[in-house]
Write a protein that holds these residues in place. Structure first.
Motif, short mmCIF file in Angstrom:
data_model
loop_
_atom_site.label_atom_id
_atom_site.label_comp_id
_atom_site.label_asym_id
_atom_site.label_seq_id
_atom_site.Cartn_x
_atom_site.Cartn_y
_atom_site.Cartn_z
N ILE A 1 0.83 -1.21 0.00
CA ILE A 1 0.00 0.00 0.00
C ILE A 1 0.86 1.26 0.00
CG2 ILE A 1 -1.66 1.36 1.34
CD1 ILE A 1 -2.86 -1.32 2.32
N LEU A 2 1.81 1.34 0.91
CA LEU A 2 2.59 2.57 1.07
C LEU A 2 3.56 2.83 -0.07
CD1 LEU A 2 3.20 2.38 4.92
CD2 LEU A 2 1.71 3.99 3.70
N TRP B 1 1.23 -1.56 -5.06
CA TRP B 1 0.01 -2.34 -4.83
C TRP B 1 0.13 -3.82 -5.12
CZ3 TRP B 1 -5.05 0.22 -3.79
CH2 TRP B 1 -4.85 1.55 -3.37
N THR B 2 0.77 -4.23 -6.18
CA THR B 2 0.88 -5.67 -6.44
C THR B 2 2.18 -6.21 -5.87
OG1 THR B 2 2.04 -5.55 -8.58
CG2 THR B 2 -0.38 -5.34 -8.61
N VAL B 3 2.15 -7.47 -5.46
CA VAL B 3 3.34 -8.10 -4.87
C VAL B 3 4.48 -8.14 -5.89
CG1 VAL B 3 4.27 -10.25 -3.94
CG2 VAL B 3 2.01 -9.44 -3.21
N ALA C 1 1.32 -15.06 -8.94
CA ALA C 1 1.02 -14.58 -10.29
C ALA C 1 1.19 -13.07 -10.38
CB ALA C 1 -0.42 -14.96 -10.66
N ASP C 2 1.62 -12.60 -11.55
CA ASP C 2 1.71 -11.16 -11.78
C ASP C 2 0.34 -10.53 -11.50
OD1 ASP C 2 4.32 -11.25 -12.49
OD2 ASP C 2 4.00 -11.18 -14.66
N SER D 1 -4.39 -9.01 0.68
CA SER D 1 -5.82 -8.86 1.03
C SER D 1 -6.19 -7.43 1.40
CB SER D 1 -6.17 -9.80 2.19
OG SER D 1 -5.41 -9.47 3.36
N MET D 2 -5.31 -6.73 2.14
CA MET D 2 -5.64 -5.37 2.55
C MET D 2 -5.65 -4.41 1.36
SD MET D 2 -3.70 -5.21 6.27
CE MET D 2 -3.78 -3.45 6.38
#
Length: 330
Positions: A213-214, A218-220, A267-268, A273-274
């Motif tokens: 988030i910070l 946003w994506t892993v 996966a890309d 969850s947050m």
């Protein structure tokens, strides 16, 4: 089908995780399932829940609860399975399940939830009911009401007794539940140290959620591709593991490395969850994933172990407050 005793099972929160795990418990045979549904009530009542998975051969696979209800009934059950997110600032799980628990003085309360401290309010309210603290390891989503998609083959549950209860054979309640899960085909670990497993899972959730988030990535996958935030995630995971150790929960020595490897294999576009909750305007599990464990560190004077994580939590609280203030002005 089996020699397992007949069980009356109530599932509270029949979303993706609740539907999948209860479906497998049903497959063990000899049970009556009551499912509490909210947004998917009409779809489930009419057609059951379609389970899209390759783990059980060619489908279609349809989970059909014996009873579909909108609210928790005041009836007797053997197991009350809670699959709702732990959001103590939004609602009280104890209040929600009270009608069933009060009618079921011997029922096992199964909490399939993330985070630290989820058991405490249940124990305070229902001290004589065995609490089976449980952790799910599975990739499931319900993007359409009444349709659950299972990604991959992992379908694991780790379950343990929160605390023994004098005069109550809580161990038997635990073992019987574990047997049902195993007979249903779930990879089942019955442990005598469930808090250790909770801290192990927190190493991933506690780090990746705030960093994703910070970072505004946003994506892993995007976080791991950025050297700065990769190192931040790695450092935070090490700090959470060190805090767990300091609190008396020995962590596997390869846990952090395995956590980073697992993250890289997602996966890309995979989002924690947050992140998804934030995008969709839903409450996030801030309290149990971040607030509770950090409060424990403060109470034990251990915040020096978690400088990165401590700051991430503070920054996330500020970020969410500012975001909320901005949205209210619009």
């Amino acid at each position: 089908m089996t020699n397992i005793p007949h069980h009356r099972i109530l599932t509270v929160g029949t979303g993706a995780i609740g539907a999948y795990y209860t479906w497998r418990m049903q497959q063990a045979g000899n049970c009556t399932i009551t499912a509490v549904c909210r947004s998917n009530y009409e779809a489930v009542k009419a057609n059951g829940i379609e389970i899209q998975t390759v783990a059980w051969g060619e489908g279609p696979h349809v989970f059909r609860p014996d009873h579909v209800v909108k609210t928790v009934p005041s009836e007797t059950f053997d197991y009350i399975v809670v699959c709702m997110k732990a959001l103590p600032s939004v609602y009280s799980i104890a209040d929600i399940i009270a009608p069933a628990v009060e009618a079921s003085p011997h029922a096992g309360i199964v909490l399939i939830q993330n985070g630290i401290g989820v058991e405490d309010p249940i124990k305070k309210r229902f001290p004589r009911n065995p609490i089976l603290s449980s952790i799910a390891y599975i990739g499931v989503t319900q993007n359409t009401a009444g349709v659950v998609y299972h990604s991959g083959m992992v379908q694991r549950i780790v379950v343990g007794l929160f605390e023994p209860i004098e005069g109550v054979d809580a161990e038997a309640v635990l073992q019987t539940f574990g047997e049902r899960c195993k007979l249903g085909g779930l990879e089942t670990i019955v442990t005598n140290d469930i808090q250790n497993f909770r801290w192990q899972k927190l190493v991933w959730n506690g780090a990746m959620n705030p960093v994703c988030i910070l970072s505004n990535l946003w994506t892993v996958s995007d976080v791991l591709a950025d050297e700065k935030y990769y190192q931040m995630a790695l450092t935070t995971k090490k700090e959470i593991a060190a805090l767990a150790e300091a609190l008396g929960h020995p962590m596997p020595p390869t846990l952090v490395d395995m956590s980073m490897t697992t993250s890289a294999r997602l996966a890309d576009g995979y989002k924690a969850s947050m992140v998804i909750d934030l995008e969709e305007g839903r409450p996030m599990e801030m309290e149990v994933i971040l607030g509770n464990p950090i409060r424990i560190a403060e109470e034990r004077n251990l915040t020096h172990i978690i400088p990165t994580w401590y700051k991430l939590h503070s920054d996330l609280v500020k970020y969410l407050a500012e975001r909320n203030a901005t949205s209210q002005k619009l």
